[in-house]
Design an enzyme around this catalytic site. Sequence first.
Site, PDB file in Angstrom:
ATOM      1  N   THR A  76       0.859  -1.272   0.032  1.00 23.53           N
ATOM      2  CA  THR A  76      -0.057   0.032  -0.004  1.00 23.53           C
ATOM      3  C   THR A  76       0.802   1.282   0.180  1.00 23.53           C
ATOM      4  O   THR A  76       2.280   1.270  -0.082  1.00 23.53           O
ATOM      5  CB  THR A  76      -1.049  -0.016   1.206  1.00 23.53           C
ATOM      6  OG1 THR A  76      -1.864   0.974   0.942  1.00 23.53           O
ATOM      7  CG2 THR A  76      -0.151   0.280   2.385  1.00 23.53           C
ATOM      8  N   PHE A  77       0.329   2.272  -0.287  1.00 19.18           N
ATOM      9  CA  PHE A  77       1.022   3.637  -0.148  1.00 19.18           C
ATOM     10  C   PHE A  77       0.514   4.556   0.804  1.00 19.18           C
ATOM     11  O   PHE A  77      -0.750   4.790   1.105  1.00 19.18           O
ATOM     12  CB  PHE A  77       0.690   4.279  -1.597  1.00 19.18           C
ATOM     13  CG  PHE A  77       1.209   5.695  -1.792  1.00 19.18           C
ATOM     14  CD1 PHE A  77       2.553   5.947  -1.538  1.00 19.18           C
ATOM     15  CD2 PHE A  77       0.136   6.745  -1.539  1.00 19.18           C
ATOM     16  CE1 PHE A  77       3.126   7.445  -1.855  1.00 19.18           C
ATOM     17  CE2 PHE A  77       0.781   8.149  -1.702  1.00 19.18           C
ATOM     18  CZ  PHE A  77       1.940   8.490  -1.723  1.00 19.18           C
TER      19      PHE A  77
ATOM     20  N   ILE B 166      -6.462  -0.907   4.984  1.00 17.97           N
ATOM     21  CA  ILE B 166      -6.655  -1.481   6.078  1.00 17.97           C
ATOM     22  C   ILE B 166      -5.460  -2.407   6.120  1.00 17.97           C
ATOM     23  O   ILE B 166      -5.397  -3.327   5.464  1.00 17.97           O
ATOM     24  CB  ILE B 166      -7.731  -2.101   6.733  1.00 17.97           C
ATOM     25  CG1 ILE B 166      -8.827  -0.864   6.995  1.00 17.97           C
ATOM     26  CG2 ILE B 166      -7.621  -2.641   8.004  1.00 17.97           C
ATOM     27  CD1 ILE B 166     -10.235  -1.381   7.422  1.00 17.97           C
TER      28      ILE B 166
ATOM     29  N   ALA C 216      -5.667   3.791   6.753  1.00 19.27           N
ATOM     30  CA  ALA C 216      -5.426   4.992   5.960  1.00 19.27           C
ATOM     31  C   ALA C 216      -6.546   5.423   4.934  1.00 19.27           C
ATOM     32  O   ALA C 216      -6.878   4.758   4.108  1.00 19.27           O
ATOM     33  CB  ALA C 216      -4.023   4.850   4.982  1.00 19.27           C
TER      34      ALA C 216
ATOM     35  N   CYS D 100      -2.810  -2.939  -2.514  1.00 20.11           N
ATOM     36  CA  CYS D 100      -3.409  -3.999  -1.655  1.00 20.11           C
ATOM     37  C   CYS D 100      -3.533  -5.318  -2.237  1.00 20.11           C
ATOM     38  O   CYS D 100      -4.375  -6.342  -2.110  1.00 20.11           O
ATOM     39  CB  CYS D 100      -4.738  -3.670  -1.257  1.00 20.11           C
ATOM     40  SG  CYS D 100      -4.722  -2.161   0.061  1.00 20.11           S
TER      41      CYS D 100
END
Length: 235
Positions: free
Chosen positions: A84-85, A148, A162, A178
């Site tokens: 994820t970022f 998540i 986030a 994800c």
Amino acid sequence: MRVPRNLSVLKMGAISYLDALKLQEKLASNRKIHKIPDTLLSLQHPPTYTLGKRRTDHNLLIPESELKRIGAELHYTQRGGDITFHGPHQAILYPIISLRDIGLGARKYVENLESTMIELASLYGVKACPGKKCETGVWVGDRKIGAIGVRISYGITSHGLAFNIDPDLDYFKHIVPCGIADKEVTSLRRETDLVLPTEEVIQDQLISCFARQFGYSNLVWKDAASIFSDNGETE
């Protein structure tokens, strides 16, 4: 009569991913031995890609050598979930709480995190919902607005959620977010017709949504210095 639940809230502002990770580890250790109460970190990160413990490096679509050119870092973590970022204009919450003390299992915990972001989106007229089977996070149609990734050790949580307020979505083009291909990433700015308040206001609203979803009736606001001084520790 329900016993009031207290939640210490630590607003960190912008902080590097590694510094936040070290702080989480220290707080989780202290929470495990009941040295501190349930604690919530609210913060933002500079541009950072993180991989979960499954180490799905193939979902990073550019060479690691290119990350510096685009101003991003890469970190490997022990949380669940895929790549994820994290970056500016994204509201991040890292709960350091005892699931045993509040009587929640892992699945219900994740569902409550989803509901936290869904409630925030609804404040701006955005209808968000949990992902379909094998699609983690929170979605607006087929567009992902919240991620998540959690770690639970001895019943104590770390990492968290986030929510995209208005990040630079180009950063998501360099990963399979994800691990879910052929899906878009979106933001509150893109999905609402309303004029957004300051990001600090939105982050405070996210904290309030979290407190409601998890049944915390009393929020105790602290800064970083007070967290360390309360425990006789220094950075």
